[in-house]
Structure formats: structure tokens, C-alpha cells
Write an enzyme that holds these catalytic residues in place. Structure first.
Site, PDB file in Angstrom:
ATOM      1  CG  ASP A   1      -0.828 110.997  59.277  1.00 30.51           C
ATOM      2  OD1 ASP A   1      -1.768 111.925  58.933  1.00 30.51           O
ATOM      3  OD2 ASP A   1      -1.044 109.958  59.828  1.00 30.51           O
TER       4      ASP A   1
ATOM      5  CB  CYS B   1     -11.188 113.893  38.539  1.00 31.42           C
ATOM      6  SG  CYS B   1      -9.863 113.689  40.068  1.00 31.42           S
TER       7      CYS B   1
ATOM      8  CB  CYS C   1     -13.142 109.490  36.040  1.00 29.61           C
ATOM      9  SG  CYS C   1     -13.199 107.993  37.029  1.00 29.61           S
TER      10      CYS C   1
ATOM     11  CB  CYS D   1     -12.754 107.524  43.928  1.00 28.81           C
ATOM     12  SG  CYS D   1     -13.321 109.180  43.463  1.00 28.81           S
TER      13      CYS D   1
ATOM     14  CB  CYS E   1     -17.514 104.931  48.814  1.00 28.42           C
ATOM     15  SG  CYS E   1     -17.457 105.372  50.442  1.00 28.42           S
TER      16      CYS E   1
ATOM     17  CB  CYS F   1     -14.625 107.558  55.869  1.00 23.98           C
ATOM     18  SG  CYS F   1     -13.383 106.938  55.104  1.00 23.98           S
TER      19      CYS F   1
ATOM     20  CB  CYS G   1     -11.656 101.165  53.458  1.00 23.72           C
ATOM     21  SG  CYS G   1     -12.646 100.940  51.854  1.00 23.72           S
TER      22      CYS G   1
ATOM     23  CB  CYS H   1     -12.232 105.850  47.386  1.00 27.01           C
ATOM     24  SG  CYS H   1     -11.385 106.186  48.480  1.00 27.01           S
TER      25      CYS H   1
ATOM     26  CB  CYS I   1      -7.759 106.191  41.147  1.00 28.68           C
ATOM     27  SG  CYS I   1      -7.111 107.668  40.414  1.00 28.68           S
TER      28      CYS I   1
END
Length: 355
Positions: A142, A196, A199, A202, A206, A222, A249, A252, A256
Site C-alpha cells: 500500500d 462484471c 452489472c 457498485c 456511490c 470519493c 466508505c 460500492c 458487489c
């Protein structure tokens, strides 16, 4: 001279990774992917990274693993599951409680994932040495200029969904990602197949319309960016949409459909939520001073944003709560030494008094 490695080495690495708590493991080339690099360049050029200047200043390192470490030949992409055992959206609209993103309710994933990565890297070096093979390794989680999600997709552990996060057929959207760069020449796995389809769950979930198009995120809109990375007052156009989200958050991610297959049995126990962070009371959070904040969030990723930014977020939640019992507490913060906190308190007080 190029060394041909034991074909069983990948399986042995994957088995060791699983023993160390990783739920997903895949292998990708460390070379540059022109399409991936171009997408990064376009995203930065359009300013969608907001105030995250480090994304732009180290673009040359992010473009490919070899841009960061020229000797790298293979990327070992790894994921740890933090699939929640409860509904992440259960507290939506609660006037007394705040919502903290699932990933931040337990131990700091940076520490847990990095420790496991180091153990795995050490095992690889020692295992290869027994075969007379020198293996160079570097571990990342990260904080380094590494594109973990595209590399995860390239390694086959999943694909980047329309919310731009990693999606796995087995673990849904709940994976912490890490990577080991190595000088070993290992056969890349098949790239993750996008599943995906049509679909858009997500996208529609938001609260701030942060997706200008599928597979594209405008970080400036975001909630995770606004509550964690953004310094100073949050633009007024987003404050109501924050609801009672005070750190990150999950909307989203939680939307899924692939989450129904998430293998909760493979969750790392280190990520089990701390009881006091699952449904924290707003009044108690608003009362935090710097010492109280540091004590409450010791060992938590939340600690990095500091008391002022955190209380700022809590004040927006208070303003959205409609809970008049918070009025006097909010009023007292209108004179807070931090300008962003004071600004948020004035906004929240106005909302509560007019409601």
C-alpha cells in the site's frame, strides 16, 4: 545465463502463502504493460488523484515494477481476506452511531500484511538457496508506489471491477493486497477475467457519484478520499452525502454481487473488528481530544489522520444525524482551534438547528 527453475516452485510458494494467512496468490511479469501505464497517465493528467501528489511525483515508479526495481522479473501478488461477518451498511441513517469502513475496524492491515509478506519473502530466499538459486526479493503493501490492483488482475487473483477495486470469484471485494517483487523468473499466471458483465450495482451505490464511467474513479468525489486523504474543510456539495460515514466508505464494495461467494472461513483473525469500532457513538467520538484519540485508535489505520480530521468528519455526521441531543456538544466545537473542525461545527450546528 537464465536459470530454469523447478516448475513446482510456484505451487510451493502458493502453499506457503496460504499457510501464512494469504487467501489469494498469483504470479505476473514485472515488465511494463503499456495499456496499464497509459491508463495511469490519463488518470493523473485529468487530476482525478486530487491532492494525493505522491501519485504523480512517483508516476515513473508506478508505471511498472521494473520502474521501481529494474532487477525485478516476477511479481507475486497476494491477498488477505477481510470479508465481514455482518452487513457493512447496517448503520446507515442511524442518528446516534457512526460508520467506520470495515477494513479499519480491526488491526492495521499494513502491519499484518507486511509481516506475512516478510515471512514469505524470507522463506522464498531460504528455499531457493537450498537449491543453489539466488533470489532477490522486495515486499510492498500500500504505502509504496506499486499498482497492486492492476498487478493483482495481471496475476489472475481477480479483476478490477467497475468500482476500480479488486474483485475475486472466491473473496468478493474484500481483499487486502500486497506484493513481492523478485528476481526469480517465474511463469506468469493467466490474467484475471473480467466478470462484471452488465452489472452496475457498485456505480449506483456511490453516494457522491464518484464514478464518471465504469472502471474510472474520480477520487476527488470519493467518500474514502474525502474522509481520509482530504485536508481542510470538505466541499459543501459532498457533506450531506457523507451521511454518518466518518472514515472511509464500503458502499460500492458491499454492493458487489460477487460478495455472496466470499469465503469467510479464510478471513484472517487479525482483522476481526474491535467492539468499540463496530458501532461507535457519535457523542463519544465528538468528545475526543488528541490524547483520547491516540489512545482509542492505537494500532488502527485511523490513527494516521489525526484527531482534527477525524472530529471534522464526526461533525459532518452529527450535522446529518438530526439528533438534537448533540447540539450543545457541536456548539462547543465551533471555537475549536482547528479551522476545519470549527468550520464543520458551524455547518453541523446550522443543520441541527434548522432541522
Amino acid at each position: 545465463m537464465k536459470i530454469t527453475l523447478n516448475p513446482a516452485l510456484k505451487e510451493q510458494i502458493a502453499a506457503q502463502a496460504q499457510a501464512l494467512g494469504f487467501a489469494a496468490c498469483g504470479f505476473a511479469s514485472a515488465g511494463e504493460d503499456p495499456v496499464r501505464a497509459a491508463r495511469l497517465g490519463q488518470w493523473l493528467e485529468e487530476g482525478m488523484h486530487g491532492s494525493m501528489d505522491w501519485m504523480e511525483s512517483r508516476e515513473h515508479h508506478r508505471r511498472s515494477p521494473q520502474g521501481l526495481w529494474p532487477e525485478a522479473r516476477t511479481v507475486i501478488a497476494l491477498g488477505m481476506s477481510y470479508a465481514p461477518a455482518f452487513d457493512p451498511l447496517a448503520l446507515e441513517g442511524d442518528e446516534e452511531r457512526a460508520r467506520i469502513s470495515v477494513y479499519a475496524q480491526g488491526a492495521d492491515y499494513h502491519d499484518i500484511v507486511k509481516k506475512a509478506l516478510k515471512h514469505l519473502a524470507r522463506w522464498i530466499v531460504e528455499h531457493c538457496a537450498k537449491q543453489g538459486i539466488e533470489a532477490g526479493v522486495k515486499v510492498f503493501v500500500d504505502t509504496a508506489p506499486v499498482m497492486e490492483k492492476p498487478l493483482g488482475e495481471a496475476s489472475g487473483i481477480g479483476w478490477q471491477g467497475k468500482h476500480t477495486n479488486m474483485v475475486s470469484r472466491t473473496h468478493g471485494s474484500w481483499l487486502f493486497l500486497g506484493a513481492i517483487y523478485t528476481t526469480l523468473e517465474l511463469e506468469p499466471d493467466t490474467m484475471g477475467r473480467n466478470r462484471c458483465g452488465s452489472c452496475d450495482a457498485c456505480q449506483t451505490a456511490c453516494p457522491t457519484d464518484a464514478f464518471p464511467a465504469p472502471y474510472r474513479l474520480d477520487a476527488r468525489r470519493c467518500v474514502s478520499y474525502l474522509t481520509i486523504e482530504h485536508k481542510g474543510p470538505i466541499p459543501e456539495e459532498f457533506r450531506e452525502a457523507l451521511g454518518n460515514r466518518i472514515y472511509g466508505c464500503d458502499d460500492c464494495l458491499a454492493a458487489c454481487p460477487w460478495n455472496k461467494f466470499a469465503a469467510q472461513a479464510q478471513r484472517n483473525r487479525a482483522f476481526l473488528p474491535r467492539a468499540e469500532l463496530v458501532a461507535p457513538r457519535l457523542d463519544e467520538l465528538l468528545a475526543l481530544d488528541d490524547a483520547g484519540f491516540r489512545k482509542l485508535f492505537s494500532g488502527s489505520p485511523i490513527k494516521r489522520i489525526g484527531r482534527d480530521r477525524f472530529v471534522r468528519n464526526c461533525l459532518y455526521a452529527a450535522g446529518n444525524s438530526g439528533n438534537h441531543a448533540l447540539v450543545e456538544q457541536v456548539r462547543s466545537l465551533c471555537a475549536d482551534p482547528d479551522e476545519a473542525v470549527a468550520d464543520a461545527a458551524v455547518w453541523a450546528l446550522g443543520r441541527l438547528e434548522e432541522g
